[in-house]
Design an enzyme around this catalytic site. Structure first.
Site, PDB file in Angstrom:
ATOM      1  N   ASP A  31       1.670   0.107  -4.557  1.00 35.78           N
ATOM      2  CA  ASP A  31       1.145  -1.262  -4.510  1.00 35.78           C
ATOM      3  C   ASP A  31       0.438  -1.443  -3.169  1.00 35.78           C
ATOM      4  O   ASP A  31       1.085  -1.490  -2.119  1.00 35.78           O
ATOM      5  CB  ASP A  31       2.326  -2.238  -4.660  1.00 35.78           C
ATOM      6  CG  ASP A  31       1.879  -3.692  -4.743  1.00 35.78           C
ATOM      7  OD1 ASP A  31       0.733  -3.985  -4.342  1.00 35.78           O
ATOM      8  OD2 ASP A  31       2.702  -4.517  -5.186  1.00 35.78           O
ATOM      9  N   HIS A  32      -0.880  -1.549  -3.240  1.00 37.39           N
ATOM     10  CA  HIS A  32      -1.665  -1.575  -2.004  1.00 37.39           C
ATOM     11  C   HIS A  32      -1.461  -2.874  -1.222  1.00 37.39           C
ATOM     12  O   HIS A  32      -1.857  -2.982  -0.069  1.00 37.39           O
ATOM     13  CB  HIS A  32      -3.146  -1.377  -2.328  1.00 37.39           C
ATOM     14  CG  HIS A  32      -3.909  -0.670  -1.248  1.00 37.39           C
ATOM     15  ND1 HIS A  32      -3.477  -0.592   0.054  1.00 37.39           N
ATOM     16  CD2 HIS A  32      -5.077   0.029  -1.288  1.00 37.39           C
ATOM     17  CE1 HIS A  32      -4.357   0.084   0.774  1.00 37.39           C
ATOM     18  NE2 HIS A  32      -5.329   0.474  -0.026  1.00 37.39           N
TER      19      HIS A  32
END
Lengths: 244, 414
Positions: free
Chosen positions: B383-384
């Site tokens: 999850d950036h």
């Protein structure tokens, strides 16, 4: 949460046994009865649902089956026609939703199945949930051993919606475990009923099995009953499925 | 005021139910909570209690009819002011819990706060938190959405329709292809529907990035081969997965952001103090993710045994609900089916998922020599919002080091 285990050994007719489940359910909805397991047996009968009573020739079929030794009785849970015999074990779970949070149909099936799965494991029979093509009263929550239905299950919810935790009521889940004997005569009785009543007779004996057939040896009914009773009284399997 | 009673989601992702028996007739007065009908799904016969006191205006389905979730069943002319209010309140609270719009009154024109095309101030928009969340996910401006709910409330369906109109990503009906009598349409239900909802939430909530890499695992293969017969005596089939889980736990310890989740509502990053590893498992009905709890406190032997047992129970659909929730990181092993690389979708709300491929012999340069060696391919999606590429790559590097040199892995074990 303490669950009462009611080892019900009283002899009653199949209809009286089903009525007792219904009475316990109604009492649970009013708060008069707490969480209860009821272990019971009855005699030979075809247990239909209210849906079957709408079949065009239901009454004449019932008379005919009664003459053949299969009295037709009506239950108020879901599913379709299921044969009962003295070689099957019946297990009912009654829960008042005010005391226990029951939200999902699948959750209730898991609780009901837990002691049966434990029982069958002690005999080396591995089971899971699933549909079985050709089995009477088929559904996603049959207990299935090696592709054959070994127990049927059904539910009834009153006074509150499934899927809605904010509305209370009570739930009944019951199971029929096929312990002894062969399933040819019960399957034929179900097919005969549907043929006479105007339904679709298409059930196959090979879709259903019993503990004896799985184990290829004789099984004593009382021994199975006592083992299941001890599992119910121990209560740990139920805890594992939801901390009741 | 009319109260429209719709079929709620009664089961685990059920799509429809059969009306078995009506217990009331049009024109009949009903009390609040009086049973209106019995419906059946999954062999459960369920009473539907009335959401309000009033008179039955219309029954919208016949006995024996199979109706989809969300379809109108009954319209009640509510008589009691309190019931009208409660019916509306139930709609809100139950929708939060079940994602079902249970009691929706048709919008009274006098109550409408917006008409199509007219924007209104954001602070005047009526919508539940779940609907607002969905609007954020789909990029829909709520002030431009015409409401269809009670008191001018915007419903989930309104948001989805608005998203579809503006060509923003949203679930849409498959485009019509040339029709064919051989075409088969399978209702999306049960576990498949749960999976669809879960991966959609993950894909449209967390911006994913995937890194790929390979580790040479000659020593790991030798170690596993040595240990295999010992565990086989106990009926345990030792795979590479327990080693990977051990390495993952060591990596998560060093890079805790990969063992975290984002609390969107509170705008907080939650760093988990435990290491519960989800193991994606293929079952005949679809993917399940049973959870290995406290993987950091378990020996290789314990992990191997528990992975085997969990996978078996998952395949037989015997996992308890508790065993299927609470993961903090997930591993998916498509190598078991011959795959090498993938772009795994997060097991939301986990912040990362590791895909492992099949170990194959490949050319590898070791000490300036070209050799043939067993190579394990990895794909790490993360999850950036929480994790930068540098952190993720360093986590992968740690994994490569530990699995290439399992002596190091042994040093990491408790």
């Amino acid at each position: 949460m303490q669950i009462v285990v009611y080892n019900d050994i009283e002899q009653r007719s199949p209809q009286a046994q089903l009525n007792l489940d219904e009475q316990l359910l109604q009492a649970a909805a009013k708060g008069d009865v707490g969480p209860t397991w009821r272990l019971w047996q009855d005699g030979q009968a075809l247990v239909v649902t209210r849906k079957e009573t709408h079949l065009p020739h239901f009454h004449s079929a019932s008379v005919s089956l009664h003459r053949q030794g299969w009295p037709v009785v009506v239950r108020r849970s879901g599913g379709s026609t299921l044969p009962h015999t003295a070689e099957m074990l019946q297990l009912s779970l009654i829960l008042p939703r005010g005391l226990i949070v029951v939200e999902r149909i699948a959750q209730l099936y898991a609780w009901l199945a837990a002691p049966l799965v434990g029982l069958l494991e002690t005999y080396g029979i591995q089971v899971g949930f699933g549909e079985v093509k050709g089995a009477f009263c088929d559904g996603s929550y049959n207990l299935v051993a090696s592709g054959h239905k070994i127990a049927g299950t059904a539910q009834r919810w009153i006074g509150g919606l499934a899927g809605v935790p904010s509305r209370q009521g009570a739930v009944l889940a019951h199971a029929t475990l096929f312990v002894k004997g062969q399933m040819r005569a019960p399957t034929q009785a179900v097919n005969t009923f549907y043929a006479l009543a105007g339904g679709q007779p298409h059930y196959e004996e090979r879709a259903v099995t019993t503990m004896e057939t799985m184990l290829q040896k004789e099984v004593q009914m009382e021994e199975v009953r006592q083992k299941l009773l001890s599992i119910l009284e121990r209560g740990d399997l139920v805890d594992a499925y939801g901390n009741l | 005021m009319s109260v429209v009673f719709r079929l709620p989601d009664l089961g685990e992702g059920m799509a429809e139910a059969e009306i078995v028996h009506w217990l009331v007739q049009p024109g009949e007065r009903v009390r609040r909570d009086q049973p209106l009908a019995e419906v059946q799904t999954d062999k459960a016969l369920v009473e539907l209690p009335s959401p309000a006191a009033g008179r039955i205006a219309e029954l919208a389905a016949q006995e024996g009819e199979v109706v989809p979730v969300g379809a109108t069943l009954v319209t009640i002319e509510a008589e009691d002011e309190e019931d009208k209010q409660e019916a509306v309140q139930d709609t809100e609270s139950d929708a939060e819990n079940t994602h079902s719009a249970l009691f929706q009154a048709p919008p009274a024109d006098a109550l409408r706060v917006s008409t199509e095309g007219q924007a209104i101030p954001a602070n005047q928009v009526l919508a539940t938190p779940a609907v607002r969340h969905l609007a954020r996910e789909l990029g829909v401006d709520l002030t431009t959405v015409p409401p269809s709910g009670p008191h001018g409330r915007i419903t989930e369906e309104d948001v989805r329709q608005a998203a579809a109109k503006t060509a923003v990503s949203s679930p849409q009906r498959a485009p019509e292809l040339a029709s064919s009598s051989a075409e088969e349409r399978i209702p999306l239900r049960g576990l498949r529907r749960e999976i669809a909802a879960h991966v959609t939430q993950a894909a449209f909530t967390a911006p994913h990035v995937t890194l790929f890499g390979e580790a040479e695992v000659t020593h790991l293969v030798a170690l596993r081969d040595r240990l295999y017969p010992r565990l086989q005596e106990e009926g345990i089939g030792l795979t590479y997965l327990p080693f990977v889980v051990k390495a993952v736990v060591a990596g998560l310890h060093a890079f805790p952001m990969l063992n975290a989740s984002l609390d969107d509502a509170g705008q907080e990053i939650v760093l988990h103090p435990f290491y519960h590893i989800g193991i994606a498992t293929a079952t005949p009905e679809g993917l399940l993710v049973p959870v290995l709890r406290d993987a950091d406190r378990k020996s290789l032997h314990e992990l191997a045994k528990e992975i085997q047992e969990l996978a078996q129970r998952a395949r037989e659909r015997r996992c308890t609900p508790e065993e299927l929730r609470g993961s903090t990181f997930t591993v998916t092993n498509y190598g078991a089916f011959g795959g090498s690389f993938g772009t795994p979708i997060l097991n939301f709300p986990n912040s990362a998922i590791l895909g492992i491929g099949r170990i194959d012999e490949k050319p590898w340069v070791r000490d300036h020599q070209l050799v043939v060696a067993p190579v394990l391919p990895f794909s790490l999606s993360f999850d950036h919002r929480l994790i930068d590429g540098e952190t993720a790559q360093r986590f992968l590097n740690r994994l490569f080091a530990l699995l290439s040199d399992p002596d190091q892995l042994l040093l990491e074990m408790n």
